[in-house]
Design an enzyme around this catalytic site. Structure first.
Site, PDB file in Angstrom:
ATOM      1  N   HIS A  72      30.174  94.408  84.308  1.00 15.48           N
ATOM      2  CA  HIS A  72      29.095  94.464  85.299  1.00 15.48           C
ATOM      3  C   HIS A  72      29.417  93.574  86.502  1.00 15.48           C
ATOM      4  O   HIS A  72      29.236  93.979  87.659  1.00 15.48           O
ATOM      5  CB  HIS A  72      27.784  93.987  84.670  1.00 15.48           C
TER       6      HIS A  72
ATOM      7  N   HIS B 122      31.929  92.760  78.198  1.00 19.82           N
ATOM      8  CA  HIS B 122      30.868  93.664  78.665  1.00 19.82           C
ATOM      9  C   HIS B 122      30.240  93.145  79.960  1.00 19.82           C
ATOM     10  O   HIS B 122      30.112  93.891  80.941  1.00 19.82           O
ATOM     11  CB  HIS B 122      29.794  93.799  77.576  1.00 19.82           C
ATOM     12  N   GLU B 123      29.856  91.866  79.950  1.00 21.40           N
ATOM     13  CA  GLU B 123      29.219  91.315  81.151  1.00 21.40           C
ATOM     14  C   GLU B 123      30.196  91.197  82.307  1.00 21.40           C
ATOM     15  O   GLU B 123      29.822  91.354  83.469  1.00 21.40           O
ATOM     16  CB  GLU B 123      28.610  89.951  80.826  1.00 21.40           C
TER      17      GLU B 123
END
Length: 364
Positions: free
Chosen positions: A21, A17-18
């Site tokens: 980003h 997920h990170e």
């Protein structure tokens, strides 16, 4: 080992997920000064040429940090076009939504890996017992009796449940013929066998229920496919099924929160459920990983403070108004949301810890 495997799965999903980003920012040339897995005190860190990478003590999420004008260590000019806050709304929206997209793509890739390595599911091979994929409520008779998702009921009132779908009806008949009367169950949980007693409640419609879903127990036989198109097709179908069921579950939670809130789990509850599934069948870690990844994506896209969806909501307001909301308002909303999420998380963690078998055995 199964606990460590599940914890590793959750850590990987947070990283994915990170990373979404991070890559969305870097590929657009946006400055990133922090990449962290976890919150709280730093356990390990590495200072790269442009970004600090860190592992922190509380493994409840992660974050990607961007230099801001007011940061004391910010060496960039306030009008630097590569600062996140100086980028157009669409650029920032891509960064904010990239974590969700990464989790969805990863869920699909998990199914691709499963069907490539394990094989494409073929025939269903029945096994003794009836599977409980879900306990509907923490206050249901089943939950009160200690029944958990992933348990397999081997017998009811000393009547063995053999292979096949007929055993589901046998179990239903035994429950419905015992309103407000104890029913003895023999349960298989991983490598353990337990004897539990459940007392069915009578629903408003007059039916005795214990509050669980029931499926025939068994497993699929798998056959490796030499056709990559078939693998991609099966993976797409399975991903679609998981996404639709998860989205329906969130819709039911929002529209009927009082009834469904007991099904919300903390990371402790998720690890415990994953451990039970892995103990029964290690292959189940594949769909478990995909399911949690889809859940993480949908949770983060909700327009709530402290989530990616909350940031996207601010960007939508900015696009409609032609200017951003004052920083003070945004920070107040996000900090309030973060405190609420931390408080809710603490309550859920305490509840799920109290449900762990080790604690139930201590207080019995």
């Amino acid at each position: 080992m199964s606990v460590l495997a599940v914890i590793s799965v959750i850590a990987i999903l947070i990283f994915v997920h990170e990373l979404g980003h991070f890559l969305a920012a870097r590929l657009q040339g946006i400055h990133v000064n922090r990449f962290s897995i976890g919150f709280g005190p730093i356990l390990w860190k590495y200072q790269g040429s442009r970004t600090e990478y860190a592992l922190r003590a509380l493994p409840l999420g992660g974050f990607v940090g961007f230099p801001m004008e007011e940061d004391s260590d910010n060496s960039f000019s306030p009008d630097d076009p590569n600062l996140l806050q100086n980028r157009p709304v669409m650029d920032r929206a891509i960064v904010m939504s990239a974590g969700v997209i990464a989790n969805l793509l990863f869920a699909y890739l998990v199914f691709v890996v499963q069907f490539t390595s394990v094989g494409v599911p073929q025939d269903f091979v029945p096994e003794p017992g009836v599977l409980i994929p879900q306990v509907m409520s923490s206050t249901s008779p089943a939950a009160t009796a200690g029944i958990k998702a992933g348990d397999i009921i081997l017998s009811v009132d000393n009547q063995l449940l053999n292979q096949g779908e007929a055993n589901v009806q046998t179990l239903i008949d035994a429950i419905q013929s015992s309103p407000n009367k104890p029913v003895d169950l023999q349960i298989q949980r991983g490598k353990q066998e337990l004897n539990l007693t459940v007392t069915p409640d009578v629903s408003p419609e007059g039916k005795p229920l214990i509050g669980v879903q029931l499926y025939p127990n068994g497993r699929f036989s798998y056959q490796r496919s030499s056709n990559p198109v078939e693998v991609l097709k099966f993976a797409a179908e399975e991903f679609q099924n998981v996404f639709v069921r998860t989205a329906q579950g969130f819709f039911a939670l929002v529209t009927n929160f009082s009834e469904m809130s007991s099904q919300v789990s903390s990371p402790v509850g998720i690890v415990d459920q994953g451990r039970t599934m892995a103990d029964n069948n290690l292959i189940s870690l594949f769909p478990f990983t995909a399911l949690i990844s889809v859940n993480l994506a949908i949770i983060n896209i909700l327009p709530l403070p402290a989530l990616d969806g909350g940031q996207l909501a601010f960007l939508l307001v900015e696009a409609l108004m032609g200017k951003p909301l004052p920083r003070r308002i945004q920070e107040s909303v996000m900090q309030t949301g973060l405190l609420l999420f931390l408080g809710l998380g603490g309550i859920l963690i305490a509840r799920d810890i109290s449900r762990l078998e080790i604690f139930q055995n201590v207080f019995q």
